[in-house]
Design a protein around this motif. Structure first.
Motif, mmCIF file in Angstrom:
data_model
loop_
_atom_site.group_PDB
_atom_site.id
_atom_site.type_symbol
_atom_site.label_atom_id
_atom_site.label_comp_id
_atom_site.label_asym_id
_atom_site.label_seq_id
_atom_site.Cartn_x
_atom_site.Cartn_y
_atom_site.Cartn_z
ATOM 1 N N GLN A 57 0.699 -1.037 -0.070
ATOM 2 C CA GLN A 57 -0.012 0.020 0.102
ATOM 3 C C GLN A 57 0.795 1.314 -0.098
ATOM 4 O O GLN A 57 0.682 2.067 -0.690
ATOM 5 C CB GLN A 57 -0.752 -0.097 1.088
ATOM 6 C CG GLN A 57 -1.989 1.010 1.094
ATOM 7 C CD GLN A 57 -2.994 0.810 2.385
ATOM 8 O OE1 GLN A 57 -2.521 0.180 3.389
ATOM 9 N NE2 GLN A 57 -4.287 1.144 2.197
ATOM 10 N N ARG A 58 2.065 1.240 0.744
ATOM 11 C CA ARG A 58 2.872 2.508 0.867
ATOM 12 C C ARG A 58 3.475 2.418 -0.492
ATOM 13 O O ARG A 58 3.602 3.669 -1.116
ATOM 14 C CB ARG A 58 3.894 2.185 1.913
ATOM 15 C CG ARG A 58 3.302 2.262 3.339
ATOM 16 C CD ARG A 58 4.452 2.322 4.526
ATOM 17 N NE ARG A 58 5.337 3.121 4.296
ATOM 18 C CZ ARG A 58 6.571 3.518 4.828
ATOM 19 N NH1 ARG A 58 6.779 2.671 5.767
ATOM 20 N NH2 ARG A 58 7.313 4.316 4.555
ATOM 21 N N LEU A 59 4.139 1.534 -1.014
ATOM 22 C CA LEU A 59 4.833 1.520 -2.313
ATOM 23 C C LEU A 59 3.618 2.073 -3.528
ATOM 24 O O LEU A 59 4.047 2.996 -4.364
ATOM 25 C CB LEU A 59 5.158 0.170 -2.863
ATOM 26 C CG LEU A 59 6.529 -0.300 -2.050
ATOM 27 C CD1 LEU A 59 6.635 -1.893 -2.227
ATOM 28 C CD2 LEU A 59 7.616 0.625 -2.433
ATOM 29 N N PRO A 71 21.363 -3.985 1.007
ATOM 30 C CA PRO A 71 20.977 -2.845 1.889
ATOM 31 C C PRO A 71 19.503 -3.512 2.447
ATOM 32 O O PRO A 71 18.679 -4.280 1.956
ATOM 33 C CB PRO A 71 20.586 -1.865 1.047
ATOM 34 C CG PRO A 71 20.395 -2.454 -0.516
ATOM 35 C CD PRO A 71 21.339 -3.531 -0.398
ATOM 36 N N VAL A 72 19.413 -2.656 3.711
ATOM 37 C CA VAL A 72 18.166 -3.015 4.403
ATOM 38 C C VAL A 72 17.204 -1.874 4.283
ATOM 39 O O VAL A 72 17.791 -0.470 4.436
ATOM 40 C CB VAL A 72 18.170 -3.254 5.906
ATOM 41 C CG1 VAL A 72 16.895 -3.718 6.675
ATOM 42 C CG2 VAL A 72 19.232 -4.665 5.903
ATOM 43 N N LEU A 73 15.725 -1.919 3.967
ATOM 44 C CA LEU A 73 15.141 -0.921 3.842
ATOM 45 C C LEU A 73 14.634 -0.141 5.234
ATOM 46 O O LEU A 73 14.565 -0.734 6.135
ATOM 47 C CB LEU A 73 13.610 -1.499 3.332
ATOM 48 C CG LEU A 73 12.792 -0.553 2.528
ATOM 49 C CD1 LEU A 73 13.311 0.088 1.248
ATOM 50 C CD2 LEU A 73 11.559 -1.260 2.227
ATOM 51 N N ASP A 74 14.649 1.104 5.155
ATOM 52 C CA ASP A 74 14.249 1.973 6.338
ATOM 53 C C ASP A 74 12.637 2.187 6.154
ATOM 54 O O ASP A 74 12.630 3.139 5.473
ATOM 55 C CB ASP A 74 15.089 3.153 6.417
ATOM 56 C CG ASP A 74 15.013 3.752 8.012
ATOM 57 O OD1 ASP A 74 13.927 3.783 8.374
ATOM 58 O OD2 ASP A 74 15.738 4.966 7.933
ATOM 59 N N LEU A 75 12.104 1.709 7.020
ATOM 60 C CA LEU A 75 10.647 1.937 6.840
ATOM 61 C C LEU A 75 10.095 3.194 7.545
ATOM 62 O O LEU A 75 9.031 3.547 7.367
ATOM 63 C CB LEU A 75 9.875 0.707 7.464
ATOM 64 C CG LEU A 75 10.045 -0.721 6.905
ATOM 65 C CD1 LEU A 75 9.665 -1.709 7.820
ATOM 66 C CD2 LEU A 75 9.633 -0.615 5.550
ATOM 67 N N ASP A 120 10.807 7.397 3.071
ATOM 68 C CA ASP A 120 10.102 7.175 1.836
ATOM 69 C C ASP A 120 10.946 6.115 1.326
ATOM 70 O O ASP A 120 12.266 5.732 1.438
ATOM 71 C CB ASP A 120 10.236 8.514 0.963
ATOM 72 C CG ASP A 120 9.470 9.680 1.285
ATOM 73 O OD1 ASP A 120 8.522 9.179 1.890
ATOM 74 O OD2 ASP A 120 9.852 10.657 1.057
ATOM 75 N N LEU A 121 10.240 4.916 0.637
ATOM 76 C CA LEU A 121 10.774 3.832 0.282
ATOM 77 C C LEU A 121 11.484 3.705 -0.903
ATOM 78 O O LEU A 121 12.758 3.274 -1.212
ATOM 79 C CB LEU A 121 9.659 2.682 0.060
ATOM 80 C CG LEU A 121 8.701 2.627 1.351
ATOM 81 C CD1 LEU A 121 7.613 1.623 1.276
ATOM 82 C CD2 LEU A 121 9.563 2.218 2.470
#
Length: 404
Positions: free
Chosen positions: A227-229, A330-334, A337-338
């Protein structure tokens, strides 16, 4: 109601029913949809041989939806009790479940990336369980009897692990590589075709969310990610797809999964069904946001830019393929912004593929040789073929109503 056995090419008076007599019999054992999709990769290796009759069976303890998956393929599906009452010339399996009951020459292949688990402990053992890497004696033997007649491994590392965990299986083990990876690698040239099937244009960037199953997974931890994406993609050239592990569909039901995601699908999410399409979607993707599951690892091996959205580091085996991916992705920082973060990932390609398979491009030939050796038939003269994966067909937007 008593189970109805099929009056097919096995059993009493079978010779009076068949049109092609004297065929060698192959049984495909399906305990889960994930295992079934891997076994479908093996079927072309015998499908054109008029000397061979292939049948299928679904294990008694199979996940919901597995029987429908098996039947949808159009094969002859034997009831489990009928299957275990008969001896077959070759048995194909991608899971140890139920194999102690099956009679015949059993070929076992893994149903994901490798035969060694990425997780440190089995899910069934719980948090107090001891470390368990797979290829264990308790899954390869039953009452002192070795179950597989041939054990197909994907990597040389697994042969060394087997020497420690179950040395009595070494004589039947063969490093065959990964047929799923080989099919995906052979399909890379069809990327544009797969993107057209998804409705993704040349000017658009496809971001695919890849989730395994369980509460530790991408979807289990962050169900709002799609939903965020989609919200961030509004007015841009970004498209979003979701590949969810078949076991998640099985555990919650197709209706529930589709219901959870119906708003996202209505807003443009490309929801890939569990039966097939995930491989073509990975090939079509420009970027993958994933977790510790096999699908994310295949994406990295194909050279996709991979970012980890979640990763259960306290339950991942050191040195596993998932662990190796976590060291470079890399790790996504939630909390940010994605989409802007995705540019931080670098393609891995051949550098990472070497952890997935030790026999790239060779698996079809090695497995077919093993299968015909167990069948006691000479191999066909033509080379074993590696077929491209089918085009994806996303779930169509629809209004969900409770059936009346």
């Amino acid at each position: 109601m008593a189970e109805r056995w099929l009056r097919g090419p096995i059993g009493l008076d079978a010779e009076l029913r068949v049109t092609r007599a004297g065929c060698k019999t192959v049984l495909v054992v399906i305990p889960t949809m994930a295992a079934g999709t891997r076994l479908r990769d093996l079927l072309p290796l015998v499908s054109g041989d008029h000397r061979v009759q292939t049948m299928f069976t679904v294990v008694d303890s199979a996940d919901d939806g597995t029987a429908e998956f098996a039947a949808a393929g159009g094969g002859l599906v034997l009831p489990w009790r009928q299957a275990v009452s008969h001896r077959f010339d070759l048995v194909l399996a991608a899971s140890p479940v139920g194999l102690e009951q099956v009679r015949g020459q059993i070929l076992v292949v893994p149903h994901g990336v490798g035969s060694l688990m990425s997780r440190l402990r089995s899910r069934r053992a719980g948090p107090s369980g001891l470390p368990f890497a797979g290829l264990a004696r308790e899954t390869l033997t039953h009452r002192g009897r070795l179950i597989p007649a041939t054990l197909a491994l994907t990597h040389d590392v697994e042969m060394r692990a087997l020497r420690r965990s179950c040395p009595e299986a070494l004589p039947v083990a063969v490093v065959a590589g990964d047929i799923c990876y080989d099919r995906m690698a052979a399909s890379v040239s069809l990327r544009d075709e797969y993107r057209r099937a998804l409705g993704v244009s040349d000017q658009e960037r496809l971001v695919t969310v890849s989730s395994t199953w369980s509460s530790e997974s991408m979807f289990g931890q962050h169900s709002e990610l799609c939903q965020r994406l989609l919200a961030e993609s509004t007015g841009t050239n970004q498209r979003v797809a979701l590949v969810l592990h078949p076991s998640a569909w099985a555990a919650h039901g197709r209706w529930q999964v589709t219901a959870w995601l119906s708003d996202c699908v209505a807003n443009g999410l490309l929801l890939i069904p569990p039966e097939e399409g995930w491989r073509a979607t990975m090939i079509a993707s420009d970027h993958v946001i994933g977790d510790h599951g096999s699908t994310t690892q295949y994406a990295a091996a194909l050279g996709k830019r991979v970012t980890l959205g979640t990763f259960p580091s306290d339950n991942i085996r050191c040195g596993s393929v998932a662990d190796r991916l976590a060291k470079v992705a890399p790790v996504l920082d939630l909390d940010r912004d994605l989409l802007p973060q995705l540019d931080n990932a670098k393609p891995r390609g051949r550098h990472f593929a070497k952890f997935v398979t030790s026999r790239p491009g060779q698996t079809a030939a090695i497995l077919r040789s093993a299968m015909y050796r167990l069948l006691r038939l000479p191999e066909p003269a033509a080379p074993a073929q590696v077929l491209p994966v089918p085009s994806p067909e996303p779930v169509r937007p629809c209004r969900l109503n409770w059936p009346t």
